[in-house]
Every structure is written in C-alpha cells, then in structure tokens.
Design an enzyme around this catalytic site. Sequence first.
Site, PDB file in Angstrom:
ATOM      1  N   GLY A 169      -2.624  -1.364  17.975  1.00 35.80           N
ATOM      2  CA  GLY A 169      -3.010  -1.745  17.398  1.00 35.80           C
ATOM      3  C   GLY A 169      -3.296  -2.270  16.825  1.00 35.80           C
ATOM      4  N   GLY A 176      -7.641   3.759  17.841  1.00 33.51           N
ATOM      5  CA  GLY A 176      -8.839   4.174  19.026  1.00 33.51           C
ATOM      6  C   GLY A 176      -9.605   4.088  19.451  1.00 33.51           C
ATOM      7  N   SER A 199      -6.592   4.882  11.472  1.00 30.76           N
ATOM      8  CA  SER A 199      -4.848   4.847  12.179  1.00 30.76           C
ATOM      9  C   SER A 199      -3.418   5.626  12.480  1.00 30.76           C
ATOM     10  CB  SER A 199      -4.384   3.370  12.005  1.00 30.76           C
ATOM     11  OG  SER A 199      -3.173   3.136  12.633  1.00 30.76           O
ATOM     12  N   SER A 200      -2.912   5.856  13.458  1.00 28.23           N
ATOM     13  CA  SER A 200      -1.881   6.536  13.158  1.00 28.23           C
ATOM     14  C   SER A 200      -1.063   6.667  12.414  1.00 28.23           C
ATOM     15  CB  SER A 200      -2.118   7.330  14.737  1.00 28.23           C
ATOM     16  OG  SER A 200      -1.334   6.299  15.928  1.00 28.23           O
ATOM     17  N   HIS A 237       1.067  -3.956  12.346  1.00 28.00           N
ATOM     18  CA  HIS A 237       1.717  -3.256  13.473  1.00 28.00           C
ATOM     19  C   HIS A 237       1.246  -4.079  15.162  1.00 28.00           C
ATOM     20  CE1 HIS A 237       4.391  -0.599  15.838  1.00 28.00           C
ATOM     21  NE2 HIS A 237       2.901  -0.029  15.877  1.00 28.00           N
ATOM     22  N   HIS A 266       2.183  -4.268  19.159  1.00 27.51           N
ATOM     23  CA  HIS A 266       3.256  -3.456  20.300  1.00 27.51           C
ATOM     24  C   HIS A 266       3.190  -5.201  21.545  1.00 27.51           C
ATOM     25  CE1 HIS A 266       3.694   0.690  20.166  1.00 27.51           C
ATOM     26  NE2 HIS A 266       2.717   0.922  19.565  1.00 27.51           N
ATOM     27  N   ASP A 300      12.187 -21.113   9.645  1.00 28.42           N
ATOM     28  CA  ASP A 300      11.484 -21.800   9.357  1.00 28.42           C
ATOM     29  C   ASP A 300      10.212 -20.915   8.748  1.00 28.42           C
ATOM     30  OD1 ASP A 300      11.606 -24.415   9.078  1.00 28.42           O
ATOM     31  OD2 ASP A 300      10.188 -24.378  11.136  1.00 28.42           O
ATOM     32  N   HIS A 330      10.455   0.735  19.728  1.00 34.63           N
ATOM     33  CA  HIS A 330       9.544   0.986  19.239  1.00 34.63           C
ATOM     34  C   HIS A 330       8.478  -0.087  19.143  1.00 34.63           C
ATOM     35  CE1 HIS A 330       5.623   3.205  16.131  1.00 34.63           C
ATOM     36  NE2 HIS A 330       5.082   2.623  17.377  1.00 34.63           N
ATOM     37  N   TYR A 338       8.291 -28.369   2.200  1.00 37.60           N
ATOM     38  CA  TYR A 338       6.565 -28.505   3.500  1.00 37.60           C
ATOM     39  C   TYR A 338       5.405 -28.411   2.893  1.00 37.60           C
ATOM     40  CZ  TYR A 338       5.076 -27.208   7.896  1.00 37.60           C
ATOM     41  OH  TYR A 338       4.260 -26.836   9.235  1.00 37.60           O
TER      42      TYR A 338
END
Length: 235
Positions: free
Chosen positions: A27, A45, A73-74, A94, A96, A119, A170, A232
Amino acid sequence: MLEELKRRVFEANLKLVEYDLVVLTWGNVSAIDRERGIVAIKPSGVPYSTMKAEDMVLLDLDGNKIEGDLNPSSDTPTHLELYRRFDDIGGIVHTHSPWACAWAQAGRDIPAYGTTHADFAYGDIPCTRGLTEEEVNTDYELNTGKVIVEEFEKRGIKPSECPAVLIHRHGPFTWGKDESKAVENALILEEVAKMALRTESVASMSDRSDIGIESYLLDKHYLRKHGKNAYYGQK
C-alpha cells in the site's frame, strides 16, 4: 513546508497499518502541495516498521525526483495522473485491502445497498475495465491512472461525489481533500465492501432480490452530509 508535507504523508501511511488495510508493504499514500506542484509519496517496498518521515520521496507532477534517496512507490505514475486530471484532490491512497479487492478481482462495482454506502458515495463504487495486454506491458501504472479517469468520464462521475474506485483484477484507490481524508475513505471503502458482500450473501440465503437503496434515500443520506445544505456534523 516540504518537511511538513513529508511528515504528514509518513503518518498517513502508518494509519494504513493501524487500520489493518495493509500487510507487508502492500500500500501507499501520497499528498500534493498544489501551490508548489510537489507530491510526497511512500518509497517503494520499504517496510512500515522501519520507514521514517525523511524516507518520503518528493516529485514534481512530471515524475521528476526533487528530493529523496529511495525509489518512489511503483504506483507513483497512477498517483500523478490522478493529481493531473482530478485537480480538486489533495491526497491519494492505494491498498490491497481484502474486501475491496474481492470486488475488484471479480470485476464488479460495489452496489449502493444502504445508507452507510450513501453517506460515503453518490452511487455505486465503479470498477474499471480491464487493462489490455498492451496497456499492461507498456506504462502499466500510468495506464492504470488513465483507465480510472476514463471510467469516471464515461460514467459522468465527479471524483468529489465518489472518492473511490476499483481497478479490475487489482484493488482499490481512494482520494480526498488531503492525505488524512484519503486514508479515512480507504477505511470506509473497506467497510462498505464488506457490508455489500454480506448483503448479497444474506439476500441469497433468503431468496430476496429486492436489494439496492432507493434513489430518494440515497439522495437524502448523501446530500445531508455532502450537499450545499448539508446538516450532518458540527459547523
């Protein structure tokens, strides 16, 4: 100012671990200084347990490194494409995360089944089309960003009305006004994805087909939180 940007992005990346949205190094979070046109993003990584604020990589919107000893990041080209094309977002995430990934791997939108979803987003969470073999083998991460933009333009969705997308086969991307909101939206997306899958499971067990939020209820819940006359929360 840029040290502050790096610190914020570092802390936002650690929130992914705190919220159980990532394992290992799966991530990344980024944020942009719009005035300077500079993006800070997690290095590729690097374990969250050893990562430091000074490890965050700074780049311009063309992907030129401004500061940092590590590779970014890739997924950086995806982030940069979204910043270039969605000019009202300030942070991107991003992951997973497993429930959102389940929908992405199935190539399915997350339907708007109830008020928790309403919401968060004004309609279904879109899943993009699959990338072609050529798109995967040539500028894969950049083309991922382009496919997201394509999907939103094709459906007429505003990024501000749906702060999340699923990449076919993905996983999810989310965004917000800053990196903290983007992380919050990643957490909400995971919960919404979990609820939707359980809703379908319960409906199938009870042989119900009348699932899906009514349009007037969707309008009420989305607009009371995000509309021009939203009421709200606190002023």
